[in-house]
Design a protein around this motif. Structure first.
Motif, PDB file in Angstrom:
ATOM      1  N   ALA A   1      51.566  17.268  50.806  1.00 42.99           N
ATOM      2  CA  ALA A   1      51.818  17.967  49.550  1.00 42.99           C
ATOM      3  C   ALA A   1      52.235  19.415  49.760  1.00 42.99           C
ATOM      4  O   ALA A   1      52.813  20.029  48.861  1.00 42.99           O
TER       5      ALA A   1
ATOM      6  N   ASP B   1      54.717  21.793  51.196  1.00 42.75           N
ATOM      7  CA  ASP B   1      56.091  21.735  51.700  1.00 42.75           C
ATOM      8  C   ASP B   1      56.281  22.502  53.003  1.00 42.75           C
ATOM      9  O   ASP B   1      57.243  22.256  53.738  1.00 42.75           O
TER      10      ASP B   1
ATOM     11  N   SER C   1      54.420  17.650  56.248  1.00 40.08           N
ATOM     12  CA  SER C   1      55.493  17.469  55.269  1.00 40.08           C
ATOM     13  C   SER C   1      56.850  17.400  55.958  1.00 40.08           C
ATOM     14  O   SER C   1      57.701  16.564  55.608  1.00 40.08           O
TER      15      SER C   1
ATOM     16  N   LYS D   1      54.676  13.723  46.178  1.00 40.65           N
ATOM     17  CA  LYS D   1      55.662  14.235  47.135  1.00 40.65           C
ATOM     18  C   LYS D   1      56.402  13.102  47.827  1.00 40.65           C
ATOM     19  O   LYS D   1      57.614  13.172  48.068  1.00 40.65           O
TER      20      LYS D   1
END
Length: 394
Positions: A140, A142, A147, A185
């Motif tokens: 979640a 970024d 990620s 996401k």
């Protein structure tokens, strides 16, 4: 009548999934855990392996193409070992990205490292596969390495969120992160996919572990279709066995009870939340609930859900405003309400996995035998497992 899977298809899946692989030396200190229960083998075979086996030919994968898979594999990588047995005969490589937050210098980390070493020797594991020693919730963020790895490896052909806890307990901003935010996401990443893909979710479903934010969001998602469709409203009332004339009041009461009605409502709310995100994408995506079951992990009745979804974008015909091309056959227009009705029908087929297994000794034996073979690849004794597993049905 309770919906149950086809016994013949189940038996066929049990026979086909596993391929001969080296059996490693036994570690007598290893003990069995809840996720070694034979019912988990049913989930691996009937939901995960079965749906992946159907999808691969539809994707046109062959000749060593990678099947991209995001997973929470656990220390022994049991789902990866099982799915390898699906990919190998179909001629594709399993390329997995796993998340597992083992602590440094712990027995769990040592087990994970050994299991990864074993799995990498399997013939149909892609060389770019890896497990990140981090929580799924890190996706979640970024700016996190997790990620970045997910974006690099995706979009995926299948995502498997096999959770021990509730997917809907921790809200956005929680110190440990939110599984729903991480899933959001991943959905954003999956919008880059132009092919069908699978989403498997295993989650604890208890009123006490359902955050107010999630319950309210699930309720709004359901109410949107209740208000828009009389057919959906009627089907929902039948699904959770409540009075149509006081539907919303009865639904509010269901959120506080640990029973099959709550599990169906939880599943429908989660599915409608997912559909709400996907149907507002451009182009909109369809979401279908392929199968769903529940079982008991605690003292207060069934409290675990195991769900299999399929997502895909509907076909859109080319529009030639100058009429040079022949007029195409226009596919049906996307309808969120039709998807929601189909979702509710899927929830209606949800079944009690414990009840199914308790009444089928033949299936019990097959699951125990196949799970024993799988666990032997992770250095367990098949004989000791059979004794342990059979006691679960006494």
């Amino acid at each position: 009548m309770m919906a149950t899977p086809d016994d013949e298809e189940t038996a066929e899946g049990l026979l086909e999934v596993y391929q001969p692989e080296p059996v490693h030396a036994l570690a007598p200190t290893k003990v069995f855990a809840a996720w070694h229960h034979p019912r988990k083998q049913f989930v691996r075979i009937r939901q995960w392996c079965s749906e992946v086996r159907k999808l691969i030919p539809q994707l046109g994968l062959a000749g060593g193409d990678p099947f991209r898979y995001l997973t929470l594999p656990g220390n022994e990588l049991l789902d990866i070992r099982a799915l390898h047995g699906v990919c190998q005969p179909l001629g594709v490589k399993l390329r997995y990205l796993g998340f597992n937050s083992v602590g440094p210098n712990t027995p769990d980390q040592a087990e994970l490292a050994l299991s990864q070493s074993e799995v990498r020797t399997l013939s149909s594991i892609d060389e770019f596969s890896s497990v990140i020693e981090d929580r799924l919730e890190a996706v979640a963020n970024d700016r996190s390495p997790a990620s970045a790895r997910a974006r690099q490896a995706g979009p995926f052909h299948a995502i498997n969120l096999d959770l021990c806890d509730s997917i809907a307990f921790r809200e956005v901003g929680h110190a440990k992160g939110s599984p729903l935010e991480a899933l959001g996401k991943l959905l954003s990443l999956q919008l880059n996919s132009s092919t069908p893909w699978l989403l498997f979710i295993t989650t604890k479903a208890q009123p006490a572990l359902l955050g107010d934010f999630a319950r309210d969001g699930f309720t709004l998602a359901i109410d949107a279709n209740v208000d828009a469709s009389a057919e959906f409203r009627a089907r929902l009332a039948e699904l959770v066995a409540v009075d149509l004339d006081q539907l919303k009041a009865d639904l509010a009461a269901i959120w506080g009870k640990q029973d099959a009605q709550f599990l169906r409502l939880f599943c429908l709310g989660l599915g409608k939340w997912l559909l709400g995100i996907l149907s507002h994408a451009a182009p909109p995506r369809q979401l279908k609930l392929l199968s769903s079951c529940y079982y008991q992990s605690g003292p207060d009745g069934p409290d675990m859900l195991s769900l299999a979804f399929r997502c895909e974008a509907p076909v859109h015909a080319v529009k030639d405003v100058y009429a040079i091309l022949p007029a195409p056959d226009h596919p049906p227009q996307f309808s969120e309400i039709e998807c929601a009705l189909d979702l509710s029908a899927g929830v209606g087929k949800m079944f009690d996995l414990d009840d199914l297994l308790a009444g089928d000794k033949h299936l019990q034996s097959k699951l125990i035998a196949q799970a024993g073979q799988l666990l032997s690849q992770a250095r367990y004794s098949e004989a000791e497992y059979a004794e342990w597993a059979e006691a679960k049905f006494v």
